[in-house]
Design a protein around this motif. Structure first.
Motif, mmCIF file in Angstrom:
data_model
loop_
_atom_site.group_PDB
_atom_site.id
_atom_site.type_symbol
_atom_site.label_atom_id
_atom_site.label_comp_id
_atom_site.label_asym_id
_atom_site.label_seq_id
_atom_site.Cartn_x
_atom_site.Cartn_y
_atom_site.Cartn_z
ATOM 1 N N ARG A 38 0.805 -1.282 0.010
ATOM 2 C CA ARG A 38 0.043 0.133 -0.061
ATOM 3 C C ARG A 38 0.989 1.232 -0.019
ATOM 4 O O ARG A 38 0.418 2.223 0.568
ATOM 5 C CB ARG A 38 -0.916 0.100 1.357
ATOM 6 C CG ARG A 38 -2.002 -1.110 1.221
ATOM 7 C CD ARG A 38 -3.130 -0.776 0.271
ATOM 8 N NE ARG A 38 -3.919 -1.585 0.324
ATOM 9 C CZ ARG A 38 -4.984 -1.834 -0.313
ATOM 10 N NH1 ARG A 38 -5.238 -0.974 -1.535
ATOM 11 N NH2 ARG A 38 -6.072 -2.591 -0.466
ATOM 12 N N ARG B 258 1.759 3.442 -2.139
ATOM 13 C CA ARG B 258 1.053 4.812 -2.829
ATOM 14 C C ARG B 258 -0.073 5.386 -1.925
ATOM 15 O O ARG B 258 -0.025 6.373 -1.649
ATOM 16 C CB ARG B 258 0.271 4.048 -4.061
ATOM 17 C CG ARG B 258 -0.275 5.325 -5.163
ATOM 18 C CD ARG B 258 -0.693 4.697 -6.355
ATOM 19 N NE ARG B 258 -1.219 5.598 -7.152
ATOM 20 C CZ ARG B 258 -2.510 5.970 -7.345
ATOM 21 N NH1 ARG B 258 -3.291 4.947 -6.853
ATOM 22 N NH2 ARG B 258 -3.195 6.877 -8.391
ATOM 23 N N GLU B 259 -0.826 4.539 -1.318
ATOM 24 C CA GLU B 259 -1.910 5.219 -0.390
ATOM 25 C C GLU B 259 -1.149 5.485 0.842
ATOM 26 O O GLU B 259 -1.703 6.668 1.320
ATOM 27 C CB GLU B 259 -3.162 3.889 -0.239
ATOM 28 C CG GLU B 259 -3.773 3.520 -1.030
ATOM 29 C CD GLU B 259 -3.145 2.509 -1.948
ATOM 30 O OE1 GLU B 259 -1.958 2.182 -1.977
ATOM 31 O OE2 GLU B 259 -3.954 1.919 -2.926
ATOM 32 N N LEU C 274 -1.425 9.527 2.410
ATOM 33 C CA LEU C 274 -1.872 9.580 3.916
ATOM 34 C C LEU C 274 -0.804 10.240 4.749
ATOM 35 O O LEU C 274 -1.298 11.288 5.325
ATOM 36 C CB LEU C 274 -2.204 8.424 4.320
ATOM 37 C CG LEU C 274 -2.733 8.461 5.655
ATOM 38 C CD1 LEU C 274 -4.020 9.278 6.035
ATOM 39 C CD2 LEU C 274 -2.986 7.009 6.404
ATOM 40 N N ALA D 240 -5.318 12.616 0.399
ATOM 41 C CA ALA D 240 -5.669 11.109 0.292
ATOM 42 C C ALA D 240 -7.147 10.788 0.151
ATOM 43 O O ALA D 240 -7.492 9.904 -0.700
ATOM 44 C CB ALA D 240 -5.063 10.747 1.473
ATOM 45 N N SER E 143 -8.559 11.368 -3.360
ATOM 46 C CA SER E 143 -7.609 10.725 -4.346
ATOM 47 C C SER E 143 -8.334 9.183 -4.111
ATOM 48 O O SER E 143 -7.908 7.999 -4.725
ATOM 49 C CB SER E 143 -6.397 10.277 -4.013
ATOM 50 O OG SER E 143 -5.564 11.863 -4.077
ATOM 51 N N VAL F 22 -8.477 7.189 -1.376
ATOM 52 C CA VAL F 22 -7.760 6.089 -0.427
ATOM 53 C C VAL F 22 -8.577 6.073 0.962
ATOM 54 O O VAL F 22 -9.164 6.835 1.257
ATOM 55 C CB VAL F 22 -6.515 6.781 0.190
ATOM 56 C CG1 VAL F 22 -5.836 6.036 1.214
ATOM 57 C CG2 VAL F 22 -5.404 7.213 -0.908
ATOM 58 N N LEU G 129 -7.262 2.818 6.605
ATOM 59 C CA LEU G 129 -5.695 2.788 6.804
ATOM 60 C C LEU G 129 -5.252 3.016 7.879
ATOM 61 O O LEU G 129 -4.168 2.745 8.483
ATOM 62 C CB LEU G 129 -5.177 3.356 5.315
ATOM 63 C CG LEU G 129 -3.726 3.354 5.055
ATOM 64 C CD1 LEU G 129 -3.211 1.800 5.056
ATOM 65 C CD2 LEU G 129 -3.355 4.019 4.133
#
Length: 294
Positions: free
Chosen positions: A158, A160-161, A165, A172, A175, A177, A182
């Motif tokens: 993860r 990218r996410e 964040l 985030a 986008s 996420v 998370l």
């Protein structure tokens, strides 16, 4: 040269002892996963979480001593539940800081009340303040091994996410996420990691395994991926060097690890500011462009 040879022989003898071997393995496992947790703590700006989880771990140990259950297992469970419980308040750093302050106060008050009312010997609970690295057992190694696999794997899966964040929560969200889920996972991992590292350095010095390698890595890395790799490399180096020095001089490992990590952080900050930039600076302002993990 004779003194150096004698010292090497002494260290070699100590390394043949099972408790010392377990301690060394525990530090190597911790050096893989816990510095990455430090990257999360610094990136989310949630420094108070560390202190709150130390107090929650004390409460868990008190409950374990009272019920006859494994104290460290109770500490891990208590920290995991606390991390999950405060996740909904993590919408802003201020909200989380306030929750951590409340949690810290309630946890230490409940722990002291349990120890006082039950008549349990408090020395076993407060021993976590200084750690007991040579008492590391199989269960501790299992916890650290799980963290050593889970934390880097999550960052890779993860990245990218997580990068978004740690850079900007609102960006985030826009986008796509799953910010809440998370954040929950990351806070639980932070809480469990703090509890899992307590026996190695003590609650007061747990920053040596989490925060300090991450602080040094932020000066060397230029992306989330490189910062994470630097944090792990610095963690391994600091733990190995600090542990060997502690064995050589017959000093308590916890303070030696902290001082070694602190020297590493200071040394890194003496490097001229040429290519050293934060990965945050590389994230474009547009939500259509995401931070690179390469």
């Amino acid at each position: 040269m004779d003194a150096l040879t004698l010292a090497s022989a002494d260290i070699g003898t100590l390394l043949q002892l099972v408790p010392v071997q377990r301690a060394g393995i525990a530090l190597l496992l911790a050096a893989v996963g816990l510095p990455v947790i430090g990257v999360v703590i610094v990136g989310l700006d949630i420094m108070p979480v560390r202190f709150a989880m130390m107090h929650v771990a004390l409460l868990g140990i008190a409950i374990g001593l009272l019920t006859g259950l494994d104290p460290m297992l109770c500490a891990l469970v208590a920290c995991a539940l606390a991390g999950a419980g405060v996740a909904p308040l993590a919408r802003t750093p201020d909200g989380l800081s306030g929750a951590m302050g409340l949690l810290m106060s309630l946890a230490i008050a409940a722990a002291l009340l349990i120890l006082a009312v039950s008549g349990v010997n408090a020395s076993g609970a407060f021993a976590l303040l200084w750690g007991s690295i040579l008492s590391v057992g199989t269960a501790d190694l299992v916890v650290l091994a799980v963290l050593a696999v889970t934390v880097p794997a999550l960052f890779w899966w993860r990245r990218r996410e997580i990068g978004l964040l740690l850079y900007d929560r609102e960006l985030a969200l826009t986008s796509g996420v799953p910010v809440r889920a998370l954040t929950l996972v990351l806070l639980v991992l932070v809480a469990v990691s703090v509890a899992g590292a307590i026996k190695l350095t003590g609650a007061l010095l747990v920053d040596a395994l989490t925060l300090l390698p991450a602080l040094a890595a932020r000066r060397l890395g230029t992306s989330l991926k490189s910062i994470t790799l630097w944090a792990m490399a610095i963690g391994v180096t600091v733990n190995v060097v600090g542990f060997l020095i502690a064995l050589w001089r017959d000093w308590p490992p916890g303070p030696v690890l902290v001082l070694t990590a602190g020297i590493a952080v200071l040394g890194v900050h003496l490097i001229p500011d040429r290519r050293i930039t934060s990965w945050r600076a590389s994230v474009p302002a547009s939500s259509g462009s995401l931070p690179s993990s390469h």
